[in-house]
Design a protein around this motif. Structure first.
Motif, PDB file in Angstrom:
ATOM      1  N   GLN A  39     139.748 100.259   4.251  1.00  0.00           N
ATOM      2  CA  GLN A  39     138.388 100.739   4.576  1.00  0.00           C
ATOM      3  C   GLN A  39     138.019 100.329   6.002  1.00  0.00           C
ATOM      4  N   LYS A 105     137.052 104.746   1.176  1.00  0.00           N
ATOM      5  CA  LYS A 105     135.790 104.727   1.923  1.00  0.00           C
ATOM      6  C   LYS A 105     135.999 104.303   3.367  1.00  0.00           C
ATOM      7  N   SER A 204     126.654  93.606  -5.449  1.00  0.00           N
ATOM      8  CA  SER A 204     127.899  93.553  -4.677  1.00  0.00           C
ATOM      9  C   SER A 204     129.029  93.033  -5.581  1.00  0.00           C
ATOM     10  N   LYS A 216     136.393  86.676   1.850  1.00  0.00           N
ATOM     11  CA  LYS A 216     135.047  86.606   2.429  1.00  0.00           C
ATOM     12  C   LYS A 216     134.603  85.148   2.425  1.00  0.00           C
ATOM     13  N   ASN A 220     127.056  89.154   1.548  1.00  0.00           N
ATOM     14  CA  ASN A 220     126.553  90.210   2.432  1.00  0.00           C
ATOM     15  C   ASN A 220     125.157  89.841   2.958  1.00  0.00           C
TER      16      ASN A 220
HETATM   17  N1  FAQ Z   1     129.771 101.401   3.957  1.00  0.00           N
HETATM   18  O1  FAQ Z   1     131.139  94.572  -3.477  1.00  0.00           O
HETATM   19  P1  FAQ Z   1     130.834  95.000  -2.086  1.00  0.00           P
HETATM   20  C1  FAQ Z   1     133.702  98.655  12.841  1.00  0.00           C
HETATM   21  C2  FAQ Z   1     131.380  99.488  -0.493  1.00  0.00           C
HETATM   22  S1  FAQ Z   1     132.761  97.698  11.800  1.00  0.00           S
HETATM   23  C3  FAQ Z   1     130.652 101.933   3.068  1.00  0.00           C
HETATM   24  O2  FAQ Z   1     129.837  94.217  -1.321  1.00  0.00           O
HETATM   25  P2  FAQ Z   1     132.970  94.126  -0.319  1.00  0.00           P
HETATM   26  C4  FAQ Z   1     133.715  98.317  14.313  1.00  0.00           C
HETATM   27  C5  FAQ Z   1     132.459  98.436  -0.620  1.00  0.00           C
HETATM   28  O3  FAQ Z   1     133.574  98.778   0.169  1.00  0.00           O
HETATM   29  C6  FAQ Z   1     132.690  98.520  10.210  1.00  0.00           C
HETATM   30  N2  FAQ Z   1     130.996 101.290   1.932  1.00  0.00           N
HETATM   31  O4  FAQ Z   1     132.222  95.144  -1.273  1.00  0.00           O
HETATM   32  C7  FAQ Z   1     133.224  99.435  15.150  1.00  0.00           C
HETATM   33  C8  FAQ Z   1     132.727  98.459  -2.088  1.00  0.00           C
HETATM   34  O5  FAQ Z   1     133.561  99.595  -2.332  1.00  0.00           O
HETATM   35  P3  FAQ Z   1     134.579  99.788  -3.561  1.00  0.00           P
HETATM   36  C9  FAQ Z   1     133.842  98.211   9.303  1.00  0.00           C
HETATM   37  C10 FAQ Z   1     130.443 100.085   1.707  1.00  0.00           C
HETATM   38  O6  FAQ Z   1     134.237  94.765   0.097  1.00  0.00           O
HETATM   39  C11 FAQ Z   1     132.014  99.331  15.787  1.00  0.00           C
HETATM   40  C12 FAQ Z   1     131.344  98.725  -2.678  1.00  0.00           C
HETATM   41  O7  FAQ Z   1     130.585  99.327  -1.642  1.00  0.00           O
HETATM   42  N3  FAQ Z   1     133.906  96.813   8.991  1.00  0.00           N
HETATM   43  O8  FAQ Z   1     134.328  99.519  12.348  1.00  0.00           O
HETATM   44  C13 FAQ Z   1     129.546  99.487   2.589  1.00  0.00           C
HETATM   45  O9  FAQ Z   1     133.052  92.786  -0.937  1.00  0.00           O
HETATM   46  C14 FAQ Z   1     131.521 100.367  16.591  1.00  0.00           C
HETATM   47  C15 FAQ Z   1     130.669  97.462  -3.181  1.00  0.00           C
HETATM   48  O10 FAQ Z   1     130.358  96.525  -2.102  1.00  0.00           O
HETATM   49  C16 FAQ Z   1     134.538  96.360   7.894  1.00  0.00           C
HETATM   50  O11 FAQ Z   1     135.064  97.126   7.101  1.00  0.00           O
HETATM   51  C17 FAQ Z   1     129.207 100.190   3.759  1.00  0.00           C
HETATM   52  N4  FAQ Z   1     128.350  99.698   4.668  1.00  0.00           N
HETATM   53  O12 FAQ Z   1     131.992  93.989   0.939  1.00  0.00           O
HETATM   54  C18 FAQ Z   1     133.981 100.606  15.342  1.00  0.00           C
HETATM   55  C19 FAQ Z   1     134.581  94.867   7.728  1.00  0.00           C
HETATM   56  N5  FAQ Z   1     129.175  98.299   2.083  1.00  0.00           N
HETATM   57  O13 FAQ Z   1     134.658  98.489  -4.307  1.00  0.00           O
HETATM   58  C20 FAQ Z   1     133.483 101.660  16.134  1.00  0.00           C
HETATM   59  C21 FAQ Z   1     135.463  94.414   6.599  1.00  0.00           C
HETATM   60  C22 FAQ Z   1     129.825  98.154   0.912  1.00  0.00           C
HETATM   61  O14 FAQ Z   1     133.969 100.873  -4.351  1.00  0.00           O
HETATM   62  C23 FAQ Z   1     132.237 101.533  16.764  1.00  0.00           C
HETATM   63  N6  FAQ Z   1     134.871  94.658   5.316  1.00  0.00           N
HETATM   64  N7  FAQ Z   1     130.577  99.239   0.695  1.00  0.00           N
HETATM   65  O15 FAQ Z   1     135.860 100.176  -2.932  1.00  0.00           O
HETATM   66  C24 FAQ Z   1     134.007  93.825   4.693  1.00  0.00           C
HETATM   67  O16 FAQ Z   1     133.640  92.789   5.221  1.00  0.00           O
HETATM   68  C25 FAQ Z   1     133.540  94.184   3.307  1.00  0.00           C
HETATM   69  O17 FAQ Z   1     134.431  95.127   2.780  1.00  0.00           O
HETATM   70  C26 FAQ Z   1     132.080  94.711   3.256  1.00  0.00           C
HETATM   71  C27 FAQ Z   1     131.751  95.088   1.799  1.00  0.00           C
HETATM   72  C28 FAQ Z   1     131.108  93.624   3.704  1.00  0.00           C
HETATM   73  C29 FAQ Z   1     131.898  95.960   4.103  1.00  0.00           C
END
Ligand code: FAQ
Length: 311
Positions: A39, A105, A204, A216, A220
């Motif tokens: 993701q 996603k 979450s 993590k 969040n």
């Molecule tokens: N959007 O149980 P949780 C960048 C999903 S920065 C979409 O809290 P988790 C830089 C979540 O995946 C952006 N989906 O899940 C840049 C989970 O899905 P599932 C990318 C979301 O994983 C800047 C479900 O909801 N950064 O790209 C979102 O513990 C400028 C339940 O949520 C990362 O990916 C959302 N906002 O925590 C580029 C950081 N929020 O289980 C270009 C790494 C939640 O159905 C220009 N990821 N979901 O598959 C993380 O830290 C974590 O995965 C979170 C979510 C905090 C995003």
């Protein structure tokens, strides 16, 4: 047996040792990492689009070269992350198919449109700012290849954040129209930036287990609070207002109180019904199909080299 292996694994992560690709790991740990890293990689690649459209419309050569460098960095981040995911036994081609078929996603934030050049500055300031808050703790994630990729990515994100802030500072020192366009961009991007951190405590499902596994380090909500506290003084310095009437310093908590994001909007966007979801995926799918011939040629060339027939 598996229970003993799991016990050893848990002690390993709790002792802050890194898990490496060939180490034994629970299936669910592997699946969680593949999900999160994929993701994250998809977010970087889709994240090139909102700013990418402004490269050809940047107002000066300097702004154009800075933006070009930033968008190229995002492609690089996507590649480091796909490479980290591959160490877990999936391949990039399969992950890309999952993205363009809507099976995996990417961050909600990239489904909003960029309506003016001020959006480029605001993405750097707020979106990269939020990404840094979320990603600095991931530099200590228990899975070695992910943690190491994050160190390099965070350094580049810091440059991205500063270029955004510097662009906005310049615009805020400009005409009334420029200042209004910065404020308008802040109004549109503030709430979606808070949503980037994911659903709140209680909604979450992955947090508790990912924290126990040391993927993590914070909930969040904790990271969202950290972002708000970090951003408020920057907004004051810039001379913009954050569009939240409930935002105020709470001396007892030593932190800012703030309003509740519209969680229904986040869920709608995550389910594919945000303002630009269809456009983003259609663009990615087209770019991938247009690259078919490059992949075919590279594969044919590699096969020829392997058989010793390449010139
Ligand atoms: N959007 O149980 P949780 C960048 C999903 S920065 C979409 O809290 P988790 C830089 C979540 O995946 C952006 N989906 O899940 C840049 C989970 O899905 P599932 C990318 C979301 O994983 C800047 C479900 O909801 N950064 O790209 C979102 O513990 C400028 C339940 O949520 C990362 O990916 C959302 N906002 O925590 C580029 C950081 N929020 O289980 C270009 C790494 C939640 O159905 C220009 N990821 N979901 O598959 C993380 O830290 C974590 O995965 C979170 C979510 C905090 C995003």
């Amino acid at each position: 047996d598996t229970a003993a292996l799991e016990q050893d694994f848990q002690s390993l992560v709790e002792s802050e040792s890194r898990v490496e690709p060939r180490d034994w790991m629970p299936d669910a740990y592997r699946a969680t990492l593949i999900r999160q890293i994929a993701q994250h990689a998809h977010s970087e690649i889709i994240g090139m689009q909102p700013e990418g459209v402004w490269i050809s419309k940047a107002p000066t050569l300097r702004r154009k070269s800075v933006l070009l460098a930033k968008v190229q960095d995002e492609a690089g981040h996507g590649l480091y992350l796909y490479a980290a995911a591959e160490t877990l036994g999936v391949d990039r081609a399969e992950l890309t198919e999952n993205l363009i078929e809507g099976r995996q996603k990417y961050s909600s934030i990239f489904n909003y449109p960029t309506l003016s050049f001020a959006d480029v500055g605001v993405i750097g300031w707020l979106v990269d700012g939020a990404a840094i808050c979320n990603q600095v703790p991931l530099c200590r994630a228990s899975y070695g290849p992910y943690a190491r990729a994050m160190i390099r990515i965070c350094k580049e994100e810091s440059f991205h954040q500063r270029q955004g802030y510097e662009l906005l500072m310049t615009m805020m020192g400009g005409s009334r129209m420029q200042r209004d366009s910065v404020q308008d961009a802040v109004n549109r991007w503030w709430w979606p930036s808070l949503m980037m951190f994911g659903p709140p405590e209680g909604a979450s499902p992955n947090t508790a287990r990912s924290m126990a596994w040391r993927i993590k380090r914070h909930t969040n909500d904790e990271l969202r609070q950290r972002f708000v506290d970090m951003t408020v003084p920057q907004a004051d310095r810039l001379g913009v207002e954050l569009p939240d009437p409930e935002l105020r310093w709470n001396a007892d908590r030593g932190a800012h109180d703030f309003g509740t994001p519209n969680w229904d909007e986040l869920y709608e966007v995550v389910r594919g019904r945000g303002p630009c979801n269809a456009e983003r995926i259609a663009h990615r799918r087209r770019a991938h199909r247009e690259g078919d011939w490059v992949r075919e040629a590279a594969t044919a060339h590699a096969a020829k080299r392997a058989s010793g027939t390449a010139k």
